[in-house]
Motif scaffolding. Structure first.
Motif, PDB file in Angstrom:
ATOM      1  N   ARG A 693       0.856  -1.192   0.000  1.00  0.00           N
ATOM      2  CA  ARG A 693       0.000   0.000   0.000  1.00  0.00           C
ATOM      3  C   ARG A 693       0.891   1.241   0.000  1.00  0.00           C
ATOM      4  O   ARG A 693       0.878   2.034   0.943  1.00  0.00           O
ATOM      5  N   ALA A 694       1.670   1.389  -1.075  1.00  0.00           N
ATOM      6  CA  ALA A 694       2.592   2.510  -1.177  1.00  0.00           C
ATOM      7  C   ALA A 694       1.890   3.866  -1.078  1.00  0.00           C
ATOM      8  O   ALA A 694       2.383   4.761  -0.380  1.00  0.00           O
ATOM      9  N   PRO A 695       0.728   4.071  -1.728  1.00  0.00           N
ATOM     10  CA  PRO A 695       0.051   5.370  -1.587  1.00  0.00           C
ATOM     11  C   PRO A 695      -0.318   5.672  -0.133  1.00  0.00           C
ATOM     12  O   PRO A 695      -0.226   6.819   0.312  1.00  0.00           O
ATOM     13  N   ASP A 696      -0.731   4.632   0.615  1.00  0.00           N
ATOM     14  CA  ASP A 696      -1.055   4.851   2.027  1.00  0.00           C
ATOM     15  C   ASP A 696       0.184   5.269   2.808  1.00  0.00           C
ATOM     16  O   ASP A 696       0.115   6.126   3.702  1.00  0.00           O
ATOM     17  N   ALA A 697       1.338   4.660   2.486  1.00  0.00           N
ATOM     18  CA  ALA A 697       2.577   5.030   3.162  1.00  0.00           C
ATOM     19  C   ALA A 697       2.928   6.487   2.889  1.00  0.00           C
ATOM     20  O   ALA A 697       3.318   7.229   3.799  1.00  0.00           O
ATOM     21  N   VAL A 698       2.794   6.900   1.626  1.00  0.00           N
ATOM     22  CA  VAL A 698       3.071   8.300   1.273  1.00  0.00           C
ATOM     23  C   VAL A 698       2.131   9.234   2.020  1.00  0.00           C
ATOM     24  O   VAL A 698       2.536  10.254   2.582  1.00  0.00           O
ATOM     25  N   ALA A 718      12.245   9.592   5.588  1.00  0.00           N
ATOM     26  CA  ALA A 718      12.587   9.952   4.205  1.00  0.00           C
ATOM     27  C   ALA A 718      12.879   8.707   3.376  1.00  0.00           C
ATOM     28  O   ALA A 718      12.508   8.622   2.191  1.00  0.00           O
ATOM     29  N   ALA A 719      13.534   7.700   3.987  1.00  0.00           N
ATOM     30  CA  ALA A 719      13.820   6.460   3.265  1.00  0.00           C
ATOM     31  C   ALA A 719      12.533   5.733   2.904  1.00  0.00           C
ATOM     32  O   ALA A 719      12.374   5.240   1.773  1.00  0.00           O
ATOM     33  N   VAL A 720      11.579   5.634   3.852  1.00  0.00           N
ATOM     34  CA  VAL A 720      10.298   4.973   3.565  1.00  0.00           C
ATOM     35  C   VAL A 720       9.531   5.747   2.501  1.00  0.00           C
ATOM     36  O   VAL A 720       8.953   5.156   1.567  1.00  0.00           O
ATOM     37  N   GLN A 721       9.526   7.076   2.634  1.00  0.00           N
ATOM     38  CA  GLN A 721       8.797   7.898   1.660  1.00  0.00           C
ATOM     39  C   GLN A 721       9.419   7.783   0.272  1.00  0.00           C
ATOM     40  O   GLN A 721       8.702   7.693  -0.746  1.00  0.00           O
ATOM     41  N   SER A 722      10.740   7.753   0.196  1.00  0.00           N
ATOM     42  CA  SER A 722      11.415   7.602  -1.093  1.00  0.00           C
ATOM     43  C   SER A 722      11.059   6.265  -1.730  1.00  0.00           C
ATOM     44  O   SER A 722      10.757   6.195  -2.929  1.00  0.00           O
ATOM     45  N   ALA A 724       8.372   4.439  -1.168  1.00  0.00           N
ATOM     46  CA  ALA A 724       6.958   4.431  -1.543  1.00  0.00           C
ATOM     47  C   ALA A 724       6.746   5.215  -2.837  1.00  0.00           C
ATOM     48  O   ALA A 724       5.989   4.784  -3.724  1.00  0.00           O
ATOM     49  N   LEU A 725       7.418   6.362  -2.977  1.00  0.00           N
ATOM     50  CA  LEU A 725       7.258   7.165  -4.195  1.00  0.00           C
ATOM     51  C   LEU A 725       7.870   6.476  -5.408  1.00  0.00           C
ATOM     52  O   LEU A 725       7.398   6.673  -6.544  1.00  0.00           O
ATOM     53  N   HIS A 726       8.908   5.663  -5.198  1.00  0.00           N
ATOM     54  CA  HIS A 726       9.452   4.891  -6.319  1.00  0.00           C
ATOM     55  C   HIS A 726       8.386   3.978  -6.909  1.00  0.00           C
ATOM     56  O   HIS A 726       8.382   3.716  -8.117  1.00  0.00           O
ATOM     57  N   ARG A 727       7.498   3.490  -6.074  1.00  0.00           N
ATOM     58  CA  ARG A 727       6.431   2.622  -6.585  1.00  0.00           C
ATOM     59  C   ARG A 727       5.301   3.428  -7.214  1.00  0.00           C
ATOM     60  O   ARG A 727       4.694   2.994  -8.191  1.00  0.00           O
ATOM     61  N   VAL A 728       5.017   4.590  -6.635  1.00  0.00           N
ATOM     62  CA  VAL A 728       3.870   5.379  -7.106  1.00  0.00           C
ATOM     63  C   VAL A 728       4.263   6.270  -8.278  1.00  0.00           C
ATOM     64  O   VAL A 728       3.594   6.314  -9.314  1.00  0.00           O
ATOM     65  N   SER A 729       5.343   7.022  -8.118  1.00  0.00           N
ATOM     66  CA  SER A 729       5.770   7.959  -9.143  1.00  0.00           C
ATOM     67  C   SER A 729       7.275   8.161  -9.024  1.00  0.00           C
ATOM     68  O   SER A 729       7.735   8.994  -8.240  1.00  0.00           O
ATOM     69  N   PRO A 730       8.076   7.375  -9.768  1.00  0.00           N
ATOM     70  CA  PRO A 730       9.536   7.473  -9.658  1.00  0.00           C
ATOM     71  C   PRO A 730      10.074   8.885  -9.820  1.00  0.00           C
ATOM     72  O   PRO A 730      11.043   9.261  -9.157  1.00  0.00           O
ATOM     73  N   THR A 737      14.578  11.647  -2.349  1.00  0.00           N
ATOM     74  CA  THR A 737      15.852  10.932  -2.279  1.00  0.00           C
ATOM     75  C   THR A 737      17.006  11.897  -2.067  1.00  0.00           C
ATOM     76  O   THR A 737      17.947  11.618  -1.306  1.00  0.00           O
ATOM     77  N   GLU A 738      16.957  13.059  -2.724  1.00  0.00           N
ATOM     78  CA  GLU A 738      18.001  14.067  -2.525  1.00  0.00           C
ATOM     79  C   GLU A 738      17.997  14.580  -1.083  1.00  0.00           C
ATOM     80  O   GLU A 738      19.053  14.782  -0.478  1.00  0.00           O
ATOM     81  N   ALA A 739      16.798  14.774  -0.538  1.00  0.00           N
ATOM     82  CA  ALA A 739      16.700  15.210   0.860  1.00  0.00           C
ATOM     83  C   ALA A 739      17.246  14.135   1.789  1.00  0.00           C
ATOM     84  O   ALA A 739      17.942  14.427   2.776  1.00  0.00           O
TER      85      ALA A 739
END
Length: 853
Positions: A693-698, A718-722, A724-730, A737-739
């Protein structure tokens, strides 16, 4: 066997040994003989005149199969040439076959001649020097250097005061054994045999005389007590007679004796206190003489050295003090109390205050030596104050607080201890309290520590916050005389604030505690610096953690401090830094210091969490989880408290995830994790990502108003969010990821990406790899979850409903969907779970950890 004699004016004889004549009433001392037999090349007997040194040496000399050379030192033999001359003369006088001319001290160094003469004889030789304190430094060192190279020669010396034989340099020249005044004193068994009394009487005599040899011998010569006089009374009288005879035969002037009488107000003095009490700047020489006469002795261990008056002598001198200077006693006692506090002996000051029956003065002593009294003198405090009535203790709540804390360590007296604690706290909290701000500060600090230790950290934090406010608003001048204790008070308040969830306040207070201690030039900064290092490391602020760790590494701290209670967070810091550096071996080595304290330390949850952290990154999740649960079982009821379960929820969740048991991890989160903490939200997002559930994580991490409390939480989020976003919108993941990279580089962290599932770790690491600083872990701490079925949030709701066992129509009604919609959702669930029916679907869901905990 041939024995050389000596220069004593009178000699006894047994066989061919010529030794000093002693009384026929010598009492055998097998224990002392054994100590002399086992001696090193140099054996030093040190004790006052009358302590039995000479008698013991003569008794021993008759038992050894060795040639004895006996010299009694004097001012005439004090120099090195004179001593060498006397030794050569004694060797020649013993009938030696080698012709020696009369040595001439002016001819040069005679020690080679002494050595050569001793080398010409292979038999064991013992050189005995009585009254050896008269020898000067050069004589002592020349003699020791000569004996040290002759394996068949031993040197035994007797001194009545510290001398060059006690200096550190002698140990570098020759191996040395000390037979101390305590060793020379008669023990209970020796008194029992010497006086032919039962053991209880021997104990009483030992207490009255301290086993002083001359007194025991005097009692033995007097025979059994006559009339109503007991042998203990005889012993006490003998002590008085002996000491008074020493006063009379000594060279004490009237003024010097008066000084000694005034000094007897206390047990132990350093030189400045002795000078203050006696008003005599030259009293040190009188104390040297007093030591030689058996009135007491100088310490050899403490710096600066202290003089302790022997209890029998103090009794005699105190009697004279009460008779001759009663008007000075109050002032002398105050001087002695301040002297005891200055040299770090607060219990002596407390005892003196209680001699005066002044509880207000006792409170002053307690505030001056609070930490030392609690750390080292608990039992003695109970013995001293334990019989005080409650009505008197109410007058001085701080005295009641100290006694209550000390009583609380005794299970049989804990009820009384708690009663006193409540009384002191009530007095400190009263609006019209007569207590000074400083006294209330001490009481509130102790209250917060007590609440913390019994598992009530939030209440402890509240009390600590109140104490901190009082400390902030109280002028320094009000607590300046107790400044030595303020770093330790601030440190304990900081610990209460930290465990009460007030981390930033705690860190500021630890900084202040360290600065205060450093300004005093004391070692009291260690605890605060240790806590600063560990808390920064736990929070992911590695530059700060390394800074404080380096301060400790560069210091000359005792190993017991580094590995004890106060060093716990230093070991935490070292272990956490080692994990971040990828050195798991070093991390394990540091946490071994926890072992002796696992059952007793209030920091046990921090210890358990750090041990689990190491196991997680070492790939030993199963072992780490077992050790954590074993730790919790050891702590019993403590482990079931809300604060303990919340603290350990994160390591438990991560270890379960590392084992692939998502259901257990979810159960811990729902059961133990605090609902209002960012850390709980972070673990919810991590589990949502694992569930697919990557969108839920974001959404969870982006929409929350709860802020991360530490740099570590911020980087892990930030690692979890990065991921999750790789799955939703790379493309959207790039900024996060930069942050993340900036956070990792700034804080020196490398482990946050490792707390992702294997696939997510690979994706995030690939984005971070080009920058490559700091170096990242090569593998994830969590397994791959790719083969795990991924259900939508709606499908998970339907799956949960299936666990109720209700018919499908009821489930459809409960979920407010049509039966056809429900059937469509069920088909999708069965397909994803590779199940043919409801039962198989539940079985597969359980196997993959998809059912709620």
């Amino acid at each position: 066997m041939r024995t050389w004699g000596g220069t004593m004016p009178a000699f006894g004889a047994q066989g061919d040994k010529r030794l000093p004549r002693v009384s026929a009433h010598v009492i055998g001392r097998p224990r002392v003989n054994a100590a002399l037999d086992a001696g090193a090349p140099l054996t030093v007997l040190r004790g006052a005149a009358g302590s039995g040194k000479t008698t013991a040496l003569v008794g021993w000399a008759f038992t050894v199969a060795a040639r004895i050379v006996w010299l009694t030192a004097s001012s005439a033999l004090a120099t090195s040439p004179a001593l060498a001359t006397a030794l050569l003369r004694e060797l020649r006088g013993a009938g030696d076959a080698v012709e020696l001319r009369d040595p001439d001290p002016a001819a040069g160094d005679l020690w080679p001649a002494v050595a050569q003469h001793l080398c010409n004889h292979e038999e064991p030789v013992v050189i005995v020097l009585d009254d050896a304190a008269a020898l000067d430094h050069d004589a002592v060192f020349d003699l020791c250097r000569t004996v040290a190279v002759l394996p068949h020669v031993r040197l035994v010396v007797a001194t009545n005061r510290p001398s060059p034989f006690d200096s550190d340099g002698v140990d570098l020249v020759i191996d040395t054994t000390l037979i101390s005044p305590e060793d020379l004193a008669f023990d209970i068994d020796e008194i029992r045999r010497a006086l032919d009394v039962d053991e209880d009487t021997a104990v009483a005599v030992r207490t009255a005389t301290e086993g002083f040899a001359a007194v025991i011998r005097a009692v033995a010569l007097r025979g059994h007590a006559a009339g109503d006089t007991t042998i203990v009374e005889m012993a006490t009288t003998a002590v008085d007679d002996y000491l008074r005879s020493r006063m009379e035969e000594g060279t004490f002037g009237a003024g010097v004796l008066e000084g000694l009488i005034r000094i007897s107000i206390t047990d132990t003095v350093d030189l400045p206190l002795a000078q203050a009490l006696s008003s005599d700047p030259d009293i040190g020489a009188a104390l040297d003489q007093a030591e030689a006469f058996g009135f007491g002795r100088w310490s050899t261990e403490t710096i600066p050295r202290t003089f302790s008056i022997a209890p029998p002598a103090r009794t005699l001198l105190r009697r004279d003090l009460l008779q001759r200077f009663p008007a000075e006693i109050r002032l002398l006692r105050r001087l002695a109390i301040e002297g005891a506090l200055r040299r770090g002996a607060p219990f002596e000051g407390l005892r003196l205050a209680m001699e005066e029956d002044d509880l207000h003065l006792a409170a002053h002593v307690i505030m001056s030596g609070w930490s030392h009294l609690l750390d080292h003198d608990g039992r003695r405090v109970v013995a001293l104050l334990g019989d005080l009535p409650l009505a008197r203790l109410k007058q001085e709540p701080l005295v009641a607080m100290l006694l209550g804390i000390c009583l609380n360590a005794n299970r049989l007296r804990r009820v009384r201890g708690l009663q006193l604690l409540r009384m002191a706290i009530s007095a400190a909290n009263a609006r019209r309290s007569a207590l000074s701000p400083t006294e209330r500060l001490f009481i509130w600090t102790a209250e917060s520590a007590a609440l913390r230790v019994i598992g009530m950290p939030e209440r402890a934090g509240q009390v600590a916050a109140r104490a901190l406010a009082l400390y902030t608003e109280t002028s320094e001048s009000q607590w300046q005389q107790y400044a030595i204790e303020m770093p330790l008070l601030c440190t304990h308040l900081g610990i209460s604030l930290y465990y009460g969830g007030r981390r930033e306040q705690a860190l500021r207070l630890f900084d202040e505690a360290a600065a205060l201690a450093a300004s005093q030039g004391t070692g009291n900064a260690f605890h605060a610096v240790s806590l600063l290092s560990g808390i920064h490391a736990l929070g992911g602020d590695l530059p700060e953690a390394r800074h404080y760790v380096e301060i400790i590494r560069d210091g000359s701290w005792d190993a017991a401090l580094l590995d004890g209670y106060r060093g716990t967070f230093y070991r935490v810091a070292e272990a956490m830094l080692a994990v971040e550096d990828g050195d798991l071996t070093a991390a394990k080595q540091h946490v071994r210091a926890f072992e002796p304290h696992r059952a007793t330390s209030e920091h046990w949850t921090t210890m358990a969490a750090v041990e689990a952290w190491i196991a997680l990154h070492d790939g030993d999740a199963a072992g780490g989880l077992e050790r954590l649960e074993s730790f919790a079982r050891m702590r019993g009821r403590e482990a079931g408290s809300t604060s303990a379960r919340q603290t350990l929820s994160r390591p438990r969740i991560l270890l379960h995830l590392a084992l692939g048991d998502v259901r257990a991890a979810r159960g811990v989160k729902q059961r133990d994790a605090g609902t209002d903490r960012f850390g709980t939200l972070l673990e919810r997002a991590r589990i949502a990502l694992i569930d697919g559930r990557a969108p839920d994580a974001v959404r969870l991490l982006a929409a929350t108003r709860i802020e991360p409390t530490t740099s570590r939480e911020r980087a892990e989020a930030a690692a979890v969010q990065s991921a999750a976003l790789h799955r939703v919108s790379p493309a959207a993941a790039q900024a996060v990821t930069e942050a993340l990279h900036a956070q990792l580089a700034d804080r020196g962290l490398r482990t946050p990406p490792a707390l992702l599932g294997a696939e997510d770790f690979a994706a995030v690491r690939a984005d971070l790899a080009p920058v490559g600083d700091p170096p990242l872990p090569t593998r994830s701490a969590l397994p791959s979850f790719a083969a795990r079925p991924r259900l939508s949030s709606r499908e998970q709701v339907v799956l949960h409903a299936l666990t109720t066992g209700a018919p499908l129509p009821e489930i459809a009604a409960e979920l407010r969907v049509s039966p056809n919609t429900l059937k469509t959702q069920l088909r999708s669930i069965y397909r994803k779970l590779d199940a043919a029916n409801r039962t198989e679907a539940l079985e597969q869901a359980a196997r993959h950890g998809l059912l709620p905990g």
